[in-house]
Write a protein that holds these residues in place. Sequence first.
Motif, short mmCIF file in Angstrom:
data_model
loop_
_atom_site.label_atom_id
_atom_site.label_comp_id
_atom_site.label_asym_id
_atom_site.label_seq_id
_atom_site.Cartn_x
_atom_site.Cartn_y
_atom_site.Cartn_z
N ASP A 1 -14.91 -61.42 16.42
CA ASP A 1 -13.63 -61.43 15.72
C ASP A 1 -12.45 -61.87 16.58
O ASP A 1 -11.56 -62.55 16.12
CB ASP A 1 -13.34 -60.04 15.12
N GLY B 1 -15.34 -50.65 20.35
CA GLY B 1 -16.17 -51.52 21.17
C GLY B 1 -15.60 -51.58 22.57
O GLY B 1 -16.06 -50.92 23.49
N LYS C 1 -8.17 -57.86 14.55
CA LYS C 1 -7.67 -58.59 15.71
C LYS C 1 -6.41 -59.40 15.37
O LYS C 1 -5.59 -59.67 16.24
CB LYS C 1 -8.74 -59.53 16.25
C1 LIG Z 1 -13.09 -55.77 17.84
C2 LIG Z 1 -13.55 -54.97 16.70
C3 LIG Z 1 -13.82 -53.60 16.84
C4 LIG Z 1 -13.72 -52.88 18.17
O1 LIG Z 1 -12.40 -52.77 18.63
P1 LIG Z 1 -12.10 -52.48 20.18
O2 LIG Z 1 -10.64 -52.58 20.31
O3 LIG Z 1 -12.83 -53.54 20.94
O4 LIG Z 1 -12.65 -51.13 20.48
C5 LIG Z 1 -14.19 -52.89 15.71
N1 LIG Z 1 -14.32 -53.49 14.52
C6 LIG Z 1 -14.09 -54.81 14.35
C7 LIG Z 1 -14.29 -55.43 13.02
C8 LIG Z 1 -13.68 -55.59 15.43
O5 LIG Z 1 -13.45 -56.90 15.26
#
Ligand SMILES: *Cc1c(COP(=O)(O)O)cnc(C)c1O
Length: 494
Positions: free
Chosen positions: A144, A266, A111
Amino acid sequence: MLYKSTRNSALRLTSAEAIASGISAEGGLLVPEFLPKIDPGVFLRQSYEKRAETVLRLFLTDFSEQEIAKSVRNAYAGGRFENDAPAPVRPFGKEDAYFLELWHGPTCAFKDMALQLLPHLMAYSLEKTAKDETAVILTATSGDTGKAALEGFRDVPGTKIIVFYPQDGVSAMQKRQMATQEGENVFVCAINGNFDDAQTGVKRIFADEEVREALSKKGMRFSSANSINWGRLLPQIVYYFSAYADLVDAEKISLGTPLNFVVPTGNFGNILACYYAKRMGLPVGRLICASNRNNVLTDFIRTGVYDRRRTFYTTSSPSMDILVSSNLERLLYHLGGEDSGKVSGWMRDLTETGTYTVDANTLAAVQSLFWADFCGEEETAETVRSVFRDFGILIDPHTAVAAHALESYRAETGDRSPAVVVSTASPYKFPGSVLEALGQQAPEDDFEKAARLCEYTGQPIPKPILSLSEKVIRFTKVCAPKDMAAVVLDAAGV
Ligand SMILES: *Cc1c(COP(=O)(O)O)cnc(C)c1O
């Protein structure tokens, strides 16, 4: 370049308006009116900053070159990322497979790649569109995003940031990172509910006329740091071009070779950025969407039926514990013929009945680009263990979900094209799950867990995690989802 809404194709906003508002007024998501093409060869032998400037310029045509260059420099240079290398690619050990490590920033998750840049883009966007107003950044997090957004926006003039996270839905280390957040313009609150409750609560507050009015009287307006904000997605397109260029530079692939990407998914933001890179001309083969036990996307990509009416599981990869993947709406808009009426209908079905089914053409388009699989808790742990045992690389549970999907993809399809597994978090954000996966007893205390993991694997603990133990806990508030609006007004000082 102008932006339209997935629920209103007639709308046209500038990028500054799109970034400042976060979401379209009728509830749709903002998307570029077209996707510019670029030759991936231009990124060879360039720094990450140069690559970022080039991509950003294509989309932020109402920003000056200086504004873009300065934002990029503030985000990625100057020691915010370990070794000033925001997105290194390293060999996996498996045949023709690589990890794209996106967790070397200040909060140890991918992020940071977007949230170190967004505040600068936001500050310019506010200057261009809403002089003198304070932006209240309202964020729901599965762990995150919250910390990365707090760290990115802390003490940024003209902003306040409020983060909601599910009380029992984040790791102890993630909770600690948020509860100890420093800065004068930050507020953190846990809710009694899961991530979807937090996200729904935030969306409801955004749409609440009374709350908006109350803020407006005080010179404040809402914006979002969630991946529904275009300013979150745009920086993520950069690292796909960057990873590709790095592999060409290292003579691992030649320019033009298709590369498969495996993305632990996610909210569908990260993998959507990869889709945009492909549309812009990056030679991407298959987009492999990896989910944990909350496998709503796997089912959707295989069948065309999105159905959120299912049990919600809390897993060892909490940032992917999501049943409503917001950014899928953008993909469906592009693949469904950019028909905002159709998308509005699907989203209405989702809100009213918890499910929707896309038409055959849209499904065929999805399946021609994407492949999906999910993995359970046992397999996730087994993957952490085997990748460490066989290749000496320590990965976190989210990355393990993706590494596992690559294995199933290759076994099922026989496609052994070079592949990049997107590595999204430091294993030290989840030291308990990782220790257990390695068959080790996890001590009670978080920092002892991290120390034990370091002792057992010899992999260094990132500085931002080490320094947490000395920080004071500042935020302990917990509220019910229905009280979120009141908490927001209170935190904003209304
Ligand atoms: C947010 C996150 C994801 C998922 O990413 P999206 O962009 O929401 O699909 C996967 N792994 C980690 C460690 C994350 O923080």
